[in-house]
Design a protein around this motif. Sequence first.
Motif, short mmCIF file in Angstrom:
data_model
loop_
_atom_site.label_atom_id
_atom_site.label_comp_id
_atom_site.label_asym_id
_atom_site.label_seq_id
_atom_site.Cartn_x
_atom_site.Cartn_y
_atom_site.Cartn_z
N ASP A 70 -5.94 -1.20 -4.60
CA ASP A 70 -5.37 -1.88 -3.44
C ASP A 70 -6.38 -2.91 -2.94
OD1 ASP A 70 -3.82 -2.57 -1.31
OD2 ASP A 70 -3.52 -0.53 -0.56
N SER A 89 0.84 -1.21 0.00
CA SER A 89 0.00 0.00 0.00
C SER A 89 0.87 1.25 0.00
CB SER A 89 -0.91 0.01 1.23
OG SER A 89 -1.77 -1.11 1.20
N GLN A 106 -7.86 0.03 -0.14
CA GLN A 106 -8.09 -1.29 0.46
C GLN A 106 -9.43 -1.30 1.21
OE1 GLN A 106 -4.54 -2.25 2.59
NE2 GLN A 106 -4.94 -4.44 2.61
MG LIG Z 1 -2.03 -2.72 2.23
#
Ligand SMILES: [Mg+2]
Lengths: 217, 250
Positions: free
Chosen positions: B171, B43, B89
């Motif tokens: 992500d 990330s 994410q």
């Molecule tokens: Mg991550």
Amino acid sequence: MPREVLDRIIEDIRNDVLKLSDVTKKAVYFSIEALKEKNVEKADMVYRLEEESDLLNLDIENKILSAAARYHPVAGDLRFFHAMMKVSSNYERICDLAQKIAEFVKKSAEKPLIKPLIDIPKMRDIIIEMIEQNEYAIKNHTTEPTNSLQNMDDKIDMLYEQIFNELVGIMVKDPKTVPDAIDLLFVARYLERIGDIVAKSGARIVYMIEGRRVWIK
Amino acid sequence: MNAIETINLNVYYGEKHVIKNITMNIPKNVVFTIMGPSGCGKSTLLRSFNRLLELNETARITGDIKLFGESIFDMDPRELRKRVGMVFQQPNPFPHLSIYDNVAIGPKLNRLVESKEELDKLVEWALKKAALWDEVKDRLNDPATKLSGGQQQRLCIARALAIKPEVLLLDEPTSALDPVSTAKIESLLIELKKSYTIVLVTHNMQQAARVGDYTAFILDGELIEVGETSQIFENPRDRRTEEYITGRFG
Ligand SMILES: [Mg+2]
Ligand SMILES: Nc1ncnc2c1ncn2[C@@H]1O[C@H](COP(=O)(O)OP(=O)(O)OP(=O)(O)O)[C@@H](O)[C@H]1O
């Protein structure tokens, strides 16, 4: 992925392939023994070994398909499954060819050989040594023994040429020998094919272990 | 030409060295997947590509990142983020905006459309691409927070698409999705790469294998291996990649 589960499946398949390898060795060995002695019992034994190889090959194929469906093997696992699938079906084909040799024996059991066998058993012995090298590589995960496969395959090809020329000479001298000589030519030809298949199986095993492509002519 | 190049890229959070001297190229019009264990820096790497990292005061970057050959550090960050879209994410729709406005706000602010009609069309296109349209077309004015987690994630994908970025960073976009929506998103990625470049972080190895043209493996901030996806999954060069993808890791 439950690694231990996949490892157990891999071991199981490895053992099955080694079993099939053993069956294949026996089939090749006894096909030529049967021919040397014109021994029908030994020829029948090759038939049974061929059946056994069919079943083992099917079993291996099923196990590999089901493991691939469930565990999506990658990298070394993928190469293992792929190589074992190939080796297994290759060895099953070798057993088919051995059975064809046994068929000649059953067809002409009453007739003596037109000549004593010398080079044909030599070819057979080299083949068995090659199968054993592949076995060692599969069992111990090392490619070292497979280095001489190309060499041995070349030797088999040379013997084949020699046998070919010799048999042609015999046929020219005495045309009555032609049917039997042709049978022997076929036998030599099958052995030459078998040598090829074993060498190519060795190349698959090298790729499985090292991820390196080797070409056997 | 590469869409993205990183050159000796290092990222630190305070004293913590998180991205370690990564030099790599992401060709354009591909799906480029990044995999690696939790906490390895995926990330962080993505956030460096659109300079989101700079919003974090402890973060420090050295090295360079180029977007189509030009250093992103010479660009206006807001211009950059228009060209490099991102899906996070955790789904993060604007909670106070409707479903429609979540998608519409980007194109409106960036003046990508000239009429309400054009905007409607763009919103519908983006929601369809993100495989969400059928589920929301009758409730476009509901607040985004009324959507399920997976629907919110697809809404965020639609929001990112609506700006028509050149590069799309994703992500873990499907970690909260069912197999059907996942398959739709994967098809979308494959279609999108014709006109965009996709950088996809995923923990799902099969997903990387299915959609990635290239795959990079990162371990503890280091780029261990990068290559064509089929090579990585058939014949990885590094023992650590092999151990990771075959589940022997650690
Ligand atoms: Mg991550
Ligand atoms: N804002 C922050 N401040 C300090 N350290 C951070 C910060 N964000 C992340 N880290 C640390 O940097 C490292 C990389 O984090 P990052 O979020 O990039 O990992 P990741 O690969 O995306 O992991 P995951 O797969 O769990 O999402 C981790 O050790 C993490 O604890």
